[in-house]
Scaffold this motif. Structure first.
Motif, mmCIF file in Angstrom:
data_model
loop_
_atom_site.group_PDB
_atom_site.id
_atom_site.type_symbol
_atom_site.label_atom_id
_atom_site.label_comp_id
_atom_site.label_asym_id
_atom_site.label_seq_id
_atom_site.Cartn_x
_atom_site.Cartn_y
_atom_site.Cartn_z
ATOM 1 N N PRO A 64 0.756 -1.203 0.095
ATOM 2 C CA PRO A 64 -0.029 0.009 0.052
ATOM 3 C C PRO A 64 0.947 1.201 -0.058
ATOM 4 N N PHE A 65 0.560 2.192 -0.431
ATOM 5 C CA PHE A 65 0.844 3.394 -0.602
ATOM 6 C C PHE A 65 0.895 4.205 0.870
ATOM 7 N N PRO A 66 2.135 4.743 1.464
ATOM 8 C CA PRO A 66 2.233 4.915 2.896
ATOM 9 C C PRO A 66 0.994 6.011 3.201
ATOM 10 N N PHE A 67 0.303 5.704 4.276
ATOM 11 C CA PHE A 67 -0.912 6.509 4.564
ATOM 12 C C PHE A 67 -0.369 7.841 5.130
ATOM 13 N N PRO A 68 0.608 8.010 5.989
ATOM 14 C CA PRO A 68 1.125 9.190 6.506
ATOM 15 C C PRO A 68 1.476 10.129 5.461
ATOM 16 N N TYR A 69 2.188 9.612 4.310
ATOM 17 C CA TYR A 69 2.594 10.310 3.198
ATOM 18 C C TYR A 69 1.349 10.932 2.292
ATOM 19 N N ALA A 70 0.295 10.064 2.143
ATOM 20 C CA ALA A 70 -0.897 10.634 1.540
ATOM 21 C C ALA A 70 -1.495 11.651 2.684
ATOM 22 N N GLN A 71 -1.608 11.546 3.646
ATOM 23 C CA GLN A 71 -2.134 12.377 4.655
ATOM 24 C C GLN A 71 -1.442 13.927 4.728
ATOM 25 N N THR A 72 -0.311 13.750 4.567
ATOM 26 C CA THR A 72 0.556 15.036 4.624
ATOM 27 C C THR A 72 0.282 15.603 2.983
ATOM 28 N N CYS A 73 0.287 14.930 2.269
ATOM 29 C CA CYS A 73 -0.099 15.512 0.676
ATOM 30 C C CYS A 73 -1.398 16.084 0.831
ATOM 31 N N ASP A 74 -2.358 15.562 1.486
ATOM 32 C CA ASP A 74 -3.574 16.024 1.455
ATOM 33 C C ASP A 74 -3.910 17.614 2.270
ATOM 34 N N TRP A 75 -3.041 17.213 3.389
ATOM 35 C CA TRP A 75 -3.005 18.597 4.483
ATOM 36 C C TRP A 75 -2.154 19.819 3.902
ATOM 37 N N LEU A 76 -1.165 19.391 3.051
ATOM 38 C CA LEU A 76 -0.435 20.678 2.421
ATOM 39 C C LEU A 76 -1.267 21.155 1.129
ATOM 40 N N LEU A 77 -1.999 20.407 0.608
ATOM 41 C CA LEU A 77 -2.975 21.038 -0.471
ATOM 42 C C LEU A 77 -4.229 21.880 0.240
ATOM 43 N N LEU A 78 -4.431 21.317 1.163
ATOM 44 C CA LEU A 78 -5.629 22.268 1.940
ATOM 45 C C LEU A 78 -4.831 23.519 2.411
ATOM 46 N N LEU A 79 -3.661 23.522 3.210
ATOM 47 C CA LEU A 79 -2.973 24.764 3.461
ATOM 48 C C LEU A 79 -2.752 25.668 2.131
ATOM 49 N N HIS A 80 -2.327 24.928 1.034
ATOM 50 C CA HIS A 80 -2.291 25.880 -0.273
ATOM 51 C C HIS A 80 -3.463 26.384 -0.517
ATOM 52 N N TRP A 81 -4.506 25.678 -0.507
ATOM 53 C CA TRP A 81 -5.729 26.171 -0.974
ATOM 54 C C TRP A 81 -6.162 27.417 0.029
ATOM 55 N N CYS A 82 -5.879 27.283 1.204
ATOM 56 C CA CYS A 82 -6.149 28.355 2.372
ATOM 57 C C CYS A 82 -5.380 29.643 2.213
ATOM 58 N N PHE A 83 -4.044 29.358 1.950
ATOM 59 C CA PHE A 83 -2.933 30.435 1.969
ATOM 60 C C PHE A 83 -2.849 31.211 0.552
ATOM 61 N N THR A 84 -3.233 30.508 -0.413
ATOM 62 C CA THR A 84 -2.623 31.283 -1.816
ATOM 63 C C THR A 84 -3.604 32.256 -2.061
ATOM 64 N N PRO A 85 -4.934 32.420 -1.643
ATOM 65 C CA PRO A 85 -5.551 33.519 -2.062
ATOM 66 C C PRO A 85 -4.934 34.555 -1.146
ATOM 67 N N MET A 86 -4.654 34.667 -0.017
ATOM 68 C CA MET A 86 -3.999 35.682 0.726
ATOM 69 C C MET A 86 -2.768 36.179 -0.038
ATOM 70 N N VAL A 87 -1.965 35.281 -0.469
ATOM 71 C CA VAL A 87 -0.457 35.736 -1.072
ATOM 72 C C VAL A 87 -0.903 36.239 -2.301
ATOM 73 N N MET A 88 -1.810 35.686 -2.996
ATOM 74 C CA MET A 88 -1.966 36.519 -4.340
ATOM 75 C C MET A 88 -2.705 37.863 -4.216
ATOM 76 N N CYS A 89 -3.480 38.236 -2.898
ATOM 77 C CA CYS A 89 -3.965 39.642 -2.875
ATOM 78 C C CYS A 89 -2.678 40.443 -2.598
ATOM 79 N N GLN A 90 -1.656 39.815 -1.990
ATOM 80 C CA GLN A 90 -0.498 40.762 -1.793
ATOM 81 C C GLN A 90 0.462 40.945 -2.903
#
Length: 184
Positions: free
Chosen positions: A119-145
């Motif tokens: 199986p694909f490592p579960f912690p790696y998959a979860q880390t990718c998902d969390w990083l994508l969520l953080l990217h989704w949250c912070f990208t609009p703020m950075v683009m506004c700047q």
């Protein structure tokens, strides 16, 4: 020199065994998550004249935990026996090359089995998902700047987030290429 009947019997048996090993290999790497034979899609494939293989051999396959390896061994034994019986009268270098190609096929089968079973490592998959969520949250703020135009800020944010999420979805889809969904 061997008789035509023994040559034909060898050829037919070899084709039947290759048909069987093909279906067994597909069944073993299939992602069915089921131990029941009825639920494995590869066992529904039509085999070439399986009735001509004796019942004891079919029972041995059924009870074996290494079905593909068992039929592979039968293929090798069939070739060796028919060399001794002079059904196959080929030079040793060509014969060794055919054994090498058979072995390469088994190596490739075991590589595919590793992809299917590890199986694909579960912690790696979860880390990718969390990083994508953080990217989704912070990208609009950075683009506004970075931009003063709201349309360009929206477009830059949308395309960055959309592309990364698309790549993630593709990676999840091809994580196990031997399943039974529409993209496998």
């Amino acid at each position: 020199l061997a008789s035509k009947d023994s040559i034909q019997r060898f050829q037919h048996t070899l084709v039947r065994l290759f048909s069987m090993i093909h279906a067994l290999a597909l069944a073993e790497i299939e992602d069915s998550n089921s131990e029941e034979v009825e639920n494995v899609h590869a066992f529904t494939y039509e085999l070439i004249d399986v009735e001509s293989i004796d019942a004891a051999s079919l029972q041995a396959i059924k009870l074996s935990r290494s079905k593909v390896e068992l039929v592979f061994q039968w293929i090798q034994s069939l070739v060796v026996v028919n060399i001794r019986n002079e059904v196959l009268s080929i030079p040793p270098p060509i014969l060794s090359r055919s054994f090498q190609e058979l072995s390469n096929g088994m190596v490739q089968f075991h590589d595919a089995l590793k992809i299917s079973t590890i199986p694909f490592p579960f912690p790696y998959a979860q880390t990718c998902d969390w990083l994508l969520l953080l990217h989704w949250c912070f990208t609009p703020m950075v683009m506004c700047q970075w931009t003063t135009n709201p349309v360009s800020g929206f477009l830059l944010t949308f395309f960055q987030v959309f592309i990364l999420w698309c790549l993630n979805c593709i990676a999840v889809e091809i994580e196990n290429p031997f399943g039974m969904d529409e993209n496998d």
